[in-house]
Design a protein around this motif. Structure first.
Motif, PDB file in Angstrom:
ATOM      1  N   THR A 148      -1.277   7.446   2.510  1.00 20.25           N
ATOM      2  CA  THR A 148      -2.383   7.487   1.845  1.00 20.25           C
ATOM      3  C   THR A 148      -3.377   7.089   3.323  1.00 20.25           C
ATOM      4  OG1 THR A 148      -2.488   5.122   1.256  1.00 20.25           O
ATOM      5  CG2 THR A 148      -1.974   7.000  -0.377  1.00 20.25           C
ATOM      6  N   ASP A 149      -4.719   7.119   3.017  1.00 18.86           N
ATOM      7  CA  ASP A 149      -5.593   6.414   4.144  1.00 18.86           C
ATOM      8  C   ASP A 149      -5.280   4.977   4.302  1.00 18.86           C
ATOM      9  OD1 ASP A 149      -6.914   9.053   3.873  1.00 18.86           O
ATOM     10  OD2 ASP A 149      -8.845   7.807   3.486  1.00 18.86           O
ATOM     11  N   GLN A 150      -5.175   4.681   5.493  1.00 18.24           N
ATOM     12  CA  GLN A 150      -5.014   3.312   5.752  1.00 18.24           C
ATOM     13  C   GLN A 150      -6.063   2.782   6.708  1.00 18.24           C
ATOM     14  OE1 GLN A 150      -1.627   1.657   5.422  1.00 18.24           O
ATOM     15  NE2 GLN A 150      -1.809   3.351   4.025  1.00 18.24           N
TER      16      GLN A 150
ATOM     17  N   ALA B  17      -5.061   9.894   5.658  1.00 14.74           N
ATOM     18  CA  ALA B  17      -3.801  10.145   5.305  1.00 14.74           C
ATOM     19  C   ALA B  17      -2.958  11.105   5.957  1.00 14.74           C
ATOM     20  CB  ALA B  17      -3.955  10.805   3.768  1.00 14.74           C
TER      21      ALA B  17
ATOM     22  N   ASN C  18      -5.550  -2.752   4.639  1.00 15.78           N
ATOM     23  CA  ASN C  18      -4.421  -2.406   4.066  1.00 15.78           C
ATOM     24  C   ASN C  18      -3.296  -3.500   4.775  1.00 15.78           C
ATOM     25  OD1 ASN C  18      -5.401   0.427   3.890  1.00 15.78           O
ATOM     26  ND2 ASN C  18      -4.222  -0.027   2.133  1.00 15.78           N
TER      27      ASN C  18
ATOM     28  N   GLN D 206       2.909   8.799  10.029  1.00 16.01           N
ATOM     29  CA  GLN D 206       1.567   9.187   9.651  1.00 16.01           C
ATOM     30  C   GLN D 206       0.652   9.665  10.844  1.00 16.01           C
ATOM     31  OE1 GLN D 206      -0.344   6.717   6.803  1.00 16.01           O
ATOM     32  NE2 GLN D 206      -2.093   7.587   7.039  1.00 16.01           N
TER      33      GLN D 206
ATOM     34  N   SER E 120       0.780  -1.128  -0.138  1.00 11.27           N
ATOM     35  CA  SER E 120       0.160  -0.001  -0.037  1.00 11.27           C
ATOM     36  C   SER E 120       1.014   1.136   0.078  1.00 11.27           C
ATOM     37  CB  SER E 120      -0.984   0.020   1.196  1.00 11.27           C
ATOM     38  OG  SER E 120      -0.316  -0.202   2.480  1.00 11.27           O
TER      39      SER E 120
END
Length: 491
Positions: A66-68, A111, A176, A294, A62
């Motif tokens: 980014t969004d997880q 994100a 993810n 993040q 992934s």
């Protein structure tokens, strides 16, 4: 989603025995991940990561930043070398437990890492399991594991993969990563973190989980913490209240960590890091340094909790089993608001309306009025739509709603233009765009109707948004989440 207390069916002795074996304690993942990330402040990567058990072949790569979506899994597995003292501390029995994943929480991290949302899935949710038809959600892991051959890790990977596939199909969200924690692992981590403060609305005394607590604010040690998150008997809403406890506990522990009580104590931090390092299983793609980066903007109150939407009466029976019924019609919009996506009405408003001649529309009568679906179909036919056969809806419905299959936003927009005021929802239950007429009396308008409605007209861009107008009079729901802290009292 919660119901008032009601009398449930009596439990048989056999079922009581099985329930004693069922440990639905908690995926301690969000605390684990937070500590894992912030632990790098004072400890090297190898000191922490060398003890984590990694399993390959479960998830793909992934993109960082980014969004997880991380699936947190808790099950009833007991290590073969557990001692009699440990069994006593864990308030459980030396019966081997089970492989059922009785706790499943999806941790969504945007994100920018400024917040995190815990989305709980009741273990008895009645879902489609790929290759196995309908079943309880907590059986997916077992099906995958039992159907695999090879090493213990390979069987474990197969179980996790099937569980991930099941939840991805259910939510349409890409998972993810995953983190799995066993019964003993939870105890070890909770013990290292130290007492946690909770508040209960009512006193509880549950022989199944061992939970015996007074009402009000209190501090729980590791044994009591496990009892707290395992309890479901004696609670007004059973599994739903247990899910709320799990979310509550995770939030309170995470706030305790983020408030620096752990981070600024080198001895405690070392104990926590060691306990977590030896207690985790996760996929081999999860980069803890990237995750820590993040999450650097996450604040103490930035953890929200939610449970997937359930039917008004969420408890049912399927194939002789007691199950929890998910509200599949409400699920897509629920997930959109939680993860920052667009609701069905917003996607329809942004779509280009399809040519009516290319759209087949079905109408079901949920209003109970005579010839309601026939009249509506005749109107749509006069507007150039392809139409199905008139039929009654399975049950009465209050709100007239346009349901569309995934990807048919343009078709739904064309149908909605002739039915202003109707709600819009995505549903996999229908092959074509399907209107269910409600008792609100809404009916489609023909080209010559007053107001000049025409199937070529598109709903306004405000459709489905708060304060907007157009195809849907239902505003986009606010994110159905809660924020917990140690002063919040729960069941």
């Amino acid at each position: 989603m919660y119901e008032p207390e009601r009398k449930r069916r009596q439990w048989s002795d056999g079922r009581k025995k099985r329930l004693r074996r069922t440990i639905s304690w908690l995926a301690f993942g969000v605390v684990v991940l937070l500590v894992a990330g912030f632990a790098y402040v004072g400890f090297t990567y190898w000191h922490f990561a060398s003890g984590i058990h990694r399993v390959g072949g479960v998830v793909g790569n992934s993109a960082p930043g980014t969004d997880q979506n991380i699936l947190l899994i808790g099950n009833d597995e007991r290590p073969a070398n557990m001692t009699a003292q440990q069994y006593q501390q864990l308030s459980t029995t030396a019966d081997g437990g089970s492989a059922n994943t009785d706790t499943m929480i999806l941790l969504h991290i945007p994100a920018n890492g400024s917040s995190a949302t815990l989305i709980s899935f009741p273990r008895d949710s009645w879902v489609s399991i790929p290759g196995h038809g309908k079943g309880k959600l907590n059986a997916a892991y077992v099906y995958g594991m039992n159907g695999a051959t090879g090493t213990a890790d390979q069987k474990d990977a197969a179980g996790v993969k099937l569980l991930i596939s099941t939840i991805q199909n259910l939510t349409d969200l890409k998972i993810n990563h995953y983190v799995k924690v066993s019964l003993l692992s939870f105890y070890n981590i909770a013990n290292a973190l130290g007492p946690v403060t909770v508040c209960l609305n009512h006193a509880v005394d549950d022989p199944y989980s061992g939970a015996n607590f007074p009402a009000g604010v209190q501090k729980l040690n590791a044994t009591q913490a496990l009892q707290f998150v395992r309890q479901r008997h004696g609670l007004p809403n059973g599994d739903l209240d247990r899910a709320a406890r799990q979310q509550y506990f995770l939030s309170v522990e995470a706030q305790q960590i983020l408030n620096a009580g752990t981070l600024l104590n080198p001895v405690k931090l070392n104990n926590v890091v060691g306990a977590i390092s030896s207690s985790l299983e996760m996929d081999d793609k999860l980069n803890l340094i990237s995750l820590a980066t993040q999450l650097k903007g996450l604040k103490s109150g930035g953890i929200k909790s939610a449970t997937v939407p359930l039917m008004p009466d969420p408890y049912g029976t399927e194939n002789g089993q007691s199950v929890v019924l998910i509200n599949y019609d409400a699920l897509p919009d629920f997930l959109a608001t939680v993860t920052g996506g667009k609701t069905a009405a917003q996607r329809v408003a942004a779509a280009k309306a399809a040519d009516p001649a290319s759209v087949t529309v079905d109408v079901l009568n949920g209003a109970g009025t005579a010839r309601g679906s026939s009249t509506a179909l005749a109107t749509y036919k006069s507007l150039g739509f392809q139409t199905g056969q008139p039929a009654d809806a399975p049950s009465s419905q209050q709100t007239t709603t346009i349901y569309f299959p995934k990807g048919d936003e343009g078709a739904a927009k064309a149908v909605a233009a002739a039915l202003p005021g109707a709600a819009i929802a995505q549903s996999s239950d229908y092959k074509h765009v399907t209107v269910i007429l409600g008792t609100d009396g809404l009916m489609p308008k023909g080209a010559d109707s007053s107001g000049g409605s025409s199937s070529s007209q598109a709903p306004s861009s405000g459709s489905g948004t708060s304060g907007g107008s157009g195809a849907s009079s239902t505003p986009a729901p606010s994110a159905p989440t809660k924020n917990y802290n140690k002063t919040t009292c729960i069941n």
